[in-house]
Design an enzyme around this catalytic site. Structure first.
Site, PDB file in Angstrom:
ATOM      1  N   THR A  64     -83.807  57.149  27.271  1.00 37.79           N
ATOM      2  CA  THR A  64     -84.722  56.634  28.289  1.00 37.79           C
ATOM      3  C   THR A  64     -85.200  55.240  27.873  1.00 37.79           C
ATOM      4  O   THR A  64     -84.800  54.721  26.827  1.00 37.79           O
ATOM      5  CB  THR A  64     -85.966  57.540  28.461  1.00 37.79           C
ATOM      6  OG1 THR A  64     -86.841  57.371  27.332  1.00 37.79           O
ATOM      7  CG2 THR A  64     -85.572  59.005  28.590  1.00 37.79           C
ATOM      8  N   ARG A  65     -86.088  54.661  28.702  1.00 35.63           N
ATOM      9  CA  ARG A  65     -86.675  53.355  28.370  1.00 35.63           C
ATOM     10  C   ARG A  65     -87.992  53.505  27.612  1.00 35.63           C
ATOM     11  O   ARG A  65     -88.698  52.516  27.365  1.00 35.63           O
ATOM     12  CB  ARG A  65     -86.895  52.551  29.663  1.00 35.63           C
ATOM     13  CG  ARG A  65     -87.077  51.038  29.439  1.00 35.63           C
ATOM     14  CD  ARG A  65     -87.076  50.289  30.759  1.00 35.63           C
ATOM     15  NE  ARG A  65     -88.181  50.679  31.624  1.00 35.63           N
ATOM     16  CZ  ARG A  65     -89.399  50.129  31.605  1.00 35.63           C
ATOM     17  NH1 ARG A  65     -89.676  49.154  30.758  1.00 35.63           N
ATOM     18  NH2 ARG A  65     -90.332  50.548  32.438  1.00 35.63           N
ATOM     19  N   LYS A  66     -88.332  54.719  27.218  1.00 36.54           N
ATOM     20  CA  LYS A  66     -89.569  54.967  26.473  1.00 36.54           C
ATOM     21  C   LYS A  66     -89.364  54.636  24.999  1.00 36.54           C
ATOM     22  O   LYS A  66     -89.494  55.489  24.115  1.00 36.54           O
ATOM     23  CB  LYS A  66     -90.017  56.411  26.646  1.00 36.54           C
ATOM     24  CG  LYS A  66     -90.349  56.771  28.085  1.00 36.54           C
ATOM     25  CD  LYS A  66     -90.673  58.245  28.220  1.00 36.54           C
ATOM     26  CE  LYS A  66     -90.952  58.625  29.666  1.00 36.54           C
ATOM     27  NZ  LYS A  66     -91.187  60.078  29.822  1.00 36.54           N
ATOM     28  N   THR A  67     -89.046  53.377  24.749  1.00 34.53           N
ATOM     29  CA  THR A  67     -88.747  52.917  23.399  1.00 34.53           C
ATOM     30  C   THR A  67     -89.950  52.178  22.801  1.00 34.53           C
ATOM     31  O   THR A  67     -90.917  51.876  23.500  1.00 34.53           O
ATOM     32  CB  THR A  67     -87.526  51.988  23.412  1.00 34.53           C
ATOM     33  OG1 THR A  67     -87.719  50.987  24.429  1.00 34.53           O
ATOM     34  CG2 THR A  67     -86.256  52.762  23.728  1.00 34.53           C
ATOM     35  N   HIS A  83     -85.227  59.797  20.868  1.00 38.06           N
ATOM     36  CA  HIS A  83     -85.795  58.611  20.218  1.00 38.06           C
ATOM     37  C   HIS A  83     -87.308  58.656  20.030  1.00 38.06           C
ATOM     38  O   HIS A  83     -87.847  57.943  19.188  1.00 38.06           O
ATOM     39  CB  HIS A  83     -85.399  57.339  20.975  1.00 38.06           C
ATOM     40  CG  HIS A  83     -85.705  57.349  22.436  1.00 38.06           C
ATOM     41  ND1 HIS A  83     -86.886  56.916  22.954  1.00 38.06           N
ATOM     42  CD2 HIS A  83     -84.963  57.753  23.503  1.00 38.06           C
ATOM     43  CE1 HIS A  83     -86.869  57.030  24.271  1.00 38.06           C
ATOM     44  NE2 HIS A  83     -85.712  57.541  24.641  1.00 38.06           N
TER      45      HIS A  83
END
Length: 293
Positions: free
Chosen positions: A138-141, A277
């Site tokens: 996902t873009r939850k980095t 992640h």
């Protein structure tokens, strides 16, 4: 990955991130470096811990030490699985330079390898359950660390999903509420995004999914729809729109190793999960300077 190197994916600007890490860690005096001086030493990188792991992050590790005038000799390949304790690499350079890069390089390698290891494990489990679709992150980095984390996902064998707001159009509940409707939001997004960007729309019901498909979304993210209801919605809409629209179904949210088997259904094309992640277990590495023989 044939004869290609994952490093070739990295943008021209990536080395400046490494420069920033070094500047952050030593903003003024290096007191420990004063103690050890500039005698040439050799240090062994060991992969430790208690689990089989995937090595990921070699280019970043090498660049940390390259900027400090050190050389790294790798003993295993990027993406290779290893059992602890394993001699992973040898680093050669001046003692104070080895220590300047040690913690930065180890922290990065621990996280990147942890993400690759988790990604590979979830992908292997899904394949073992018979899933033929796409496993994605996902873009939850972590802000400022996205490149490393997305790199780890790729090395681990999963799809990294969109890299940023500019690489794919994703319309979630807030976009839709602000626009007035799913159809209006899609129309506005298409007007500026053009034909080259995929459009992913989050929906919370069969009716919303149907509207998004009719309006031309490329990917329909079925949010908060699970179990038999998820299967029913996916099958019904695919049957309705076969030959009329091309689209993929995505599901996300609370996908873990524990519930992967029930979520990995082939009626859904994409399983996206932040479990690969966020809060991932890091891989334990150590760098030990060797005594001269």
């Amino acid at each position: 990955m044939s004869s290609n190197s994952y490093e070739h994916l990295l943008p021209p600007s990536w080395k400046t991130q490494v420069t920033g890490w070094l500047a952050e860690d030593t903003p003024s005096f290096d007191y420990g470096g004063y103690v050890v001086g500039e005698v040439n030493r050799e240090a062994f990188l060991f992969g430790k811990g208690k689990q089989t792991a995937v090595l990921a992050g070699r280019p970043f590790f090498t660049e940390v030490f390259a900027q400090l005038g050190c050389e790294v000799e790798w003993h295993i390949q990027e993406g290779e699985t290893f059992e602890p304790v394993k001699h992973i690499a040898t680093v050669r350079g001046k003692a104070r330079h080895l220590l300047l890069g040690e913690r930065i390089a180890l922290n990065m390698l621990a996280r990147c390898s942890g993400i690759a290891t988790k990604s590979k494990r979830i992908k292997d489990l899904a394949v073992g359950y018979g899933y033929k679709g796409i496993i994605a992150g996902t873009r939850k980095t972590t802000p400022g660390f996205r490149l490393v984390e997305k790199y780890g996902m790729i090395v681990g064998g999963i799809d990294p999903h969109r890299h940023d707001l500019s690489s794919m159009i994703m319309l979630k509940d807030n976009h839709i509420w602000s626009s007035g409707s799913i159809t209006a939001a899609i129309r506005q997004a298409r007007a500026v995004g053009g034909f080259s960007l995929l459009l992913d729309v989050e929906v919370g019901s069969e009716a919303e999914a149907d509207e998004a498909i009719e309006a031309g979304a490329d990917i329909i993210m079925l949010d908060n729809i699970e179990g038999e209801h998820l299967v029913s919605v996916a099958r019904k809409l695919k049957e309705k729109w076969t030959g009329k629209r091309k689209f993929l179904f995505e599901t996300s949210g609370n996908i873990t190793e524990a519930n992967l088997q029930e979520r990995a259904i082939n009626d859904i094309d994409i399983l996206s999960t932040s479990a690969v992640h966020q809060s991932v277990q890091h891989i334990d590495f150590s760098l030990k300077i060797q005594m001269p023989k």
